[in-house]
Enzyme design. Structure first.
Site, PDB file in Angstrom:
ATOM      1  N   LYS A 296     -66.908  26.067 -39.296  1.00  0.00           N
ATOM      2  CA  LYS A 296     -65.931  24.782 -38.709  1.00  0.00           C
ATOM      3  C   LYS A 296     -65.901  24.599 -37.457  1.00  0.00           C
ATOM      4  CE  LYS A 296     -64.887  28.003 -34.666  1.00  0.00           C
ATOM      5  NZ  LYS A 296     -65.475  27.717 -33.414  1.00  0.00           N
TER       6      LYS A 296
ATOM      7  N   ASP B 208     -61.308  33.640 -35.047  1.00  0.00           N
ATOM      8  CA  ASP B 208     -61.267  33.002 -36.177  1.00  0.00           C
ATOM      9  C   ASP B 208     -60.363  33.541 -37.599  1.00  0.00           C
ATOM     10  OD1 ASP B 208     -61.745  31.496 -33.534  1.00  0.00           O
ATOM     11  OD2 ASP B 208     -63.535  31.569 -33.909  1.00  0.00           O
TER      12      ASP B 208
END
Length: 296
Positions: free
Chosen positions: A16, A145
C-alpha cells in the site's frame, strides 16, 4: 484437522501507499488516531497457507525477508489469533510460506498485508468459522493496517485503522517507488512524533484528497499528497529527501513518503511516463530499490 489431507490456499498480498497520513493524537489505549488515504498497489508478496497435517504453526520466508522470525511475524500472529477463535480445541497444523517482494521497514505495509492474506486463506480453509465482522476484528488485533488489506480497495482510514470508507479512483494512478537501504521503525517514528505534533495536519485534508481521486484530478491529487512523518524522518534519513528530489526530477507530478518510511513514491501522468522514469532511475544506478507500480 490432524490426520486430514492438507489443503492449500495461495494469495497475493499487495503493498500500500499512504497518499495522505495525518496523526491526530495518542489514544488512551496507547495507539494513535489517524486519518489516512490508503491505496493498494500492484507490488505484492505471494502467500501460501497450508492447513492440515502435523499440528503446529510453521513459517517459511524468502525474498525481502532477512530478519523474518516466527515469534514476531504478523502472518504467524494472524494465524494464531484466528485459530484461537475458530478452533481452540483442535490440533490444526498450519504452514505459511511467504515470497517477499515488498521491502521491509519501508512503510509499504507488507507485514500487515501478509497477515490479512493469512486470515482470508486460513478462514476459507477451515470452512469460514469467522464471519466478516469477526475477521475484521481479528485483523485489527493482528495489526492496525490489516483491516485495510482485508477490505482490498482504496479507503479513507480513520481511528486506529478500524474505520474504513472505501471509494473508487477514477483511473489507476501510475507510481514509481524508491526504497532506501535503511528502514524506519514504525514504533520509534510514532514515539518521536508525539514530541513534535504536525500543526499542518487536518482530518479534513483526507476527504478533499478522496474527492480529487474520485474525479480523476491528477493535479489536485498531487497537490494534496501529505505525510506528517516525512519532514521528521527526512532529518535522520536524508535519503528520503534525495528520493523525493529524484522522482520529481524524473517527471513525477507529485511525490511523498509512505507510512513512517523509508519508501517514497512518485505519481506519474500515465504508464509510459512511469515506466520511462523507473527505467532511467535503474540505468542511473541510484542507491535505491526501484519499483514501478499502479494502484489496484
Amino acid at each position: 484437522m490432524n490426520g486430514v489431507k492438507p489443503r492449500t490456499a495461495r494469495l497475493r498480498a499487495p503493498a500500500k501507499v499512504n497518499l495522505s497520513l495525518t496523526v491526530l493524537g495518542r489514544r488512551p489505549d496507547g495507539f494513535h488516531d489517524v486519518s489516512s488515504v490508503m491505496v493498494p498497489v500492484s507490488l505484492s508478496d505471494d502467500v501460501t497457507v497450508r492447513a492440515g497435517g502435523k499440528p503446529g504453526t510453521r513459517l517459511v520466508a524468502s525474498g525481502f525477508a532477512p530478519t523474518v522470525r516466527e515469534g514476531d511475524n504478523l502472518a504467524v500472529r494472524a494465524a494464531l489469533l484466528l485459530l484461537s477463535k475458530a478452533a481452540p480445541a483442535a490440533d490444526v497444523g498450519v504452514k505459511i510460506a511467504l515470497r517477499k517482494r515488498i521491502p521491509v521497514g519501508a512503510g509499504l505495509g507488507g507485514g500487515s498485508s501478509d497477515a490479512a492474506a493469512v486470515l482470508k486463506g486460513l478462514n476459507a480453509l477451515l470452512g469460514k468459522p469467522l464471519d466478516e465482522t469477526q475477521l475484521m476484528e481479528t485483523a485489527l488485533e493482528a495489526g492496525s493496517d490489516a483491516p485495510f488489506f482485508l477490505a482490498g480497495s482504496p479507503c479513507l482510514v480513520e481511528g486506529r485503522g478500524e474505520r474504513l470508507t472505501p471509494f473508487r479512483i477514477r483511473g489507476a494512478l501510475r507510481l514509481v517507488i524508491l526504497k532506501p537501504a535503511a528502514g524506519v521503525s514504525t514504533e520509534a517514528a510514532y514515539n518521536a512524533l508525539d514530541g513534535r505534533p504536525c500543526r499542518e495536519c487536518r482530518a479534513s485534508d483526507g476527504v478533499r484528497l478522496v474527492e480529487a481521486l474520485k474525479r480523476g484530478d491528477l493535479e489536485e491529487t498531487c497537490r494534496r499528497l501529505h505525510n506528517c512523518f516525512e519532514a521528521m524522518v527526512a532529518e535522520s534519513h536524508p535519503s528520503v529527501k534525495t528520493a523525493k528530489e529524484l522522482l520529481i526530477g524524473h517527471g513525477a507530478a507529485g511525490a511523498a513518503m509512505t507510512g513512517t518510511g523509508s519508501a517514497v513514491f512518485g505519481v506519474y501522468a500515465d504508464r509510459r511516463a512511469a515506466s520511462a522514469a523507473a527505467a532511467a532511475l535503474k540505468r542511473a544506478h541510484v542507491p535505491f530499490e526501484v519499483f514501478a507500480a499502479r494502484t489496484l
